[in-house]
Design a protein around this motif. Structure first.
Motif, short mmCIF file in Angstrom:
data_model
loop_
_atom_site.label_atom_id
_atom_site.label_comp_id
_atom_site.label_asym_id
_atom_site.label_seq_id
_atom_site.Cartn_x
_atom_site.Cartn_y
_atom_site.Cartn_z
N PRO B 22 50.91 14.27 -23.84
CA PRO B 22 49.60 13.63 -23.60
C PRO B 22 49.09 12.93 -24.86
CG PRO B 22 49.38 16.04 -23.62
CD PRO B 22 50.85 15.74 -23.70
N ALA B 25 43.57 13.89 -23.46
CA ALA B 25 43.46 14.82 -22.34
C ALA B 25 42.02 14.84 -21.86
CB ALA B 25 43.91 16.21 -22.78
N THR B 26 41.85 14.45 -20.61
CA THR B 26 40.55 14.41 -19.97
C THR B 26 39.45 13.89 -20.90
OG1 THR B 26 41.33 16.36 -18.81
CG2 THR B 26 39.09 15.67 -18.34
N THR B 79 44.94 13.24 -28.55
CA THR B 79 45.51 14.57 -28.72
C THR B 79 46.12 14.69 -30.11
OG1 THR B 79 47.61 13.79 -27.89
CG2 THR B 79 46.12 14.78 -26.28
N THR B 117 36.30 9.31 -16.23
CA THR B 117 37.16 10.24 -16.97
C THR B 117 38.55 9.62 -17.04
OG1 THR B 117 37.63 11.43 -14.93
CG2 THR B 117 35.93 12.36 -16.37
N ASP B 119 42.89 10.30 -18.44
CA ASP B 119 43.98 11.02 -19.07
C ASP B 119 45.00 10.01 -19.53
OD1 ASP B 119 43.62 14.03 -18.53
OD2 ASP B 119 43.17 13.06 -16.61
N SER B 120 45.61 10.30 -20.65
CA SER B 120 46.54 9.34 -21.21
C SER B 120 47.81 10.06 -21.63
CB SER B 120 45.85 8.67 -22.40
OG SER B 120 46.55 7.55 -22.79
N THR B 143 47.28 5.22 -19.17
CA THR B 143 46.01 5.92 -18.99
C THR B 143 45.58 5.80 -17.53
OG1 THR B 143 45.37 5.35 -21.25
CG2 THR B 143 43.61 6.04 -19.78
#
Ligand code: ZN
Lengths: 142, 304
Positions: B22, B25-26, B79, B117, B119-120, B143
């Motif tokens: 990741p 994250a979120t 991250t 929101t 995530d990537s 993403t």
């Protein structure tokens, strides 16, 4: 809307104001997009346009042409020569493929240095939505 | 960076290990989708489409990434893995970054009020590539952008982390200025007229160089000048290799030139490779301009 149709070109003067306004509107505060001195320290002779602004201009180019009801489905761009103040970028586009109400348009944005951006845009144009659309008779969509 | 291929391979393997990890994250969008940011965007882009105003307004789809941007003061929601990957590239000299590709898919329109929101994930890290900007590595992230928890768009972004091929060079250094004082002003006035003036004692006719207030032979303070003919020979020389000084590019030959008139002067020997300068080599005076203010007498080697 037919494969092979050419969109009228859109000429965009690359001003310092456009570069900075685009960077800030996209919340991109990287110094190379607003501070000439720091841009020079990083090897660029001046500030240059961020990719989010280029993306926004490409989207605008397509929806300007196909009208406000046209729906962007996909925008994929690759950057080449930087857009720096004082230059002009000319966006051109060619319809590559039409599948029902969806067109794939190949776009190029050229400036004084070469191609700033190349890419493809997939746009859905609901029947009767487009202002610049062919009625099927002439074939010239512009 | 070393140019050894096996070193690249080992380094590339370390980079590849980050694929699939990741990158964010979120993350939570700094602001929900909102009219002012849409308006600022449209103003900047010159986009006057009515689709982006009014009660049924949607956000320009190409704003997708903008809703995920950290902004001026908040740390990007990266991250530790992504930070590590970037640090690894920085530490290996690939400290410059440029965005090269952006591919976005729009699954549903974003409207004012939508909470964002995302995530990537680090999708891929390329092998070492040589580009016009310099050698480097392409890092691609994917993403997923959600509105109210529902997938609204996919944003693929590729950056090039590179070692700039053209680091800006330091501003050109100017040669040191000569110290001009009451005792040698006449010499520099001569140089400005492209004349190399030698002092001559008016009491005993002895020539002297460099300029001094009195005669070393008879002590007389009275003098006039004679212009050097410009002919001379290398009496001795050194070749400067180290240390380098600003405005001087080693190696270069510094000669002690004996003028035809019999006095000696220290100057550069030019027009001859530094390793071809020899004692006894005939030289000829010329005046070389180094910048707006500085002209110096130097000696051209006569090799014939
Ligand atoms: Zn004397």
């Amino acid at each position: 809307m037919n494969a092979g149709d050419r969109l009228p070109p859109l000429e965009i003067p690359i001003t310092r104001t456009l570069i900075v306004a685009g960077a800030i509107a996209s919340r991109d505060y990287q110094d190379v997009h607003h501070d000439p001195e720091l841009a020079r320290q990083k090897g660029s002779p001046d500030i240059f346009m961020n990719i989010l602004t280029t993306n926004g201009l490409v989207g605008r180019y397509i929806t300007d042409h196909f009208g406000p009801r046209a729906q962007l489905r996909r925008v994929a761009i690759r950057l080449g020569a930087p857009n720096r103040p004082g230059d002009t970028m000319v966006l051109t586009g060619t319809v590559e493929e039409v599948d029902g109400d969806t067109a794939t348009v190949r776009i190029v944005g050229a400036n004084g240095l070469g191609d700033h951006v190349t890419g493809t845009v997939t746009v859905r144009v609901p029947a009767g939505a487009g202002e610049g659309l062919s009625t099927g008779a002439g074939g010239d969509s512009v | 960076m070393s140019g050894e291929p096996e070193v690249h391979e080992e380094f590339e393997a370390r980079l590849k290990a980050y694929e699939g990890l990741p990158a964010a994250a979120t993350g939570v969008g700094r602001d929900p989708v909102n009219e002012p940011m849409i308006r600022h965007w449209c103003e900047a882009m010159g986009d006057t489409s009515p689709a982006y105003t009014g009660p049924d307004a949607i956000a320009p789809p190409t704003m997708l990434q903008a809703w995920t941007m950290a902004g001026l003061t908040r740390r990007p929601e990266r991250t530790a893995a992504y930070d590590e990957l970037l640090a690894l590239l920085d530490a290996s000299g690939h400290d410059a970054v440029v965005a090269t590709d952006c591919a976005q898919e729009y699954l549903r329109p974003l409207r004012p009020g939508d909470a964002i929101t995302f995530d990537s994930v680090i999708e891929s890290v390329s092998g070492r590539k040589t580009t016009k900007l310099g050698a480097g590595y392409f890092v691609t992230t994917r993403t997923d952008v959600r509105a109210g928890g529902e997938l609204a768009g996919i944003h693929r972004f590729r950056i090039l982390k590179y070692a700039p091929a053209h680091r800006p060079s330091a501003p050109a250094e100017r040669r040191p200025r000569p110290v001009v004082n009451r005792d040698n002003a006449g010499f520099w006035e001569g140089v400005a007229r492209h004349e190399l003036l030698i002092q001559r004692c008016t009491a005993c006719d002895t020539l002297r160089f460099p300029w001094l207030p009195g005669c070393n032979t008879c002590g007389s303070p009275d003098w006039d000048t004679v212009a050097a003919s410009g002919e001379g020979t290398v009496y001795s020389y050194v070749v400067m290799h180290h240390p380098p000084f600003p405005a001087f590019e080693p190696p270069y030959a510094v000669g002690l030139i004996e003028l035809a008139e019999g006095v000696r002067i220290v100057s550069n020997v030019v027009g001859v490779p530094y390793d071809k300068v020899r004692i006894g080599m005939p030289v000829r005076l010329e005046f070389q301009r180094y910048d707006d203010e500085l002209v110096l007498p130097v000696f051209q080697g006569v090799t014939s």
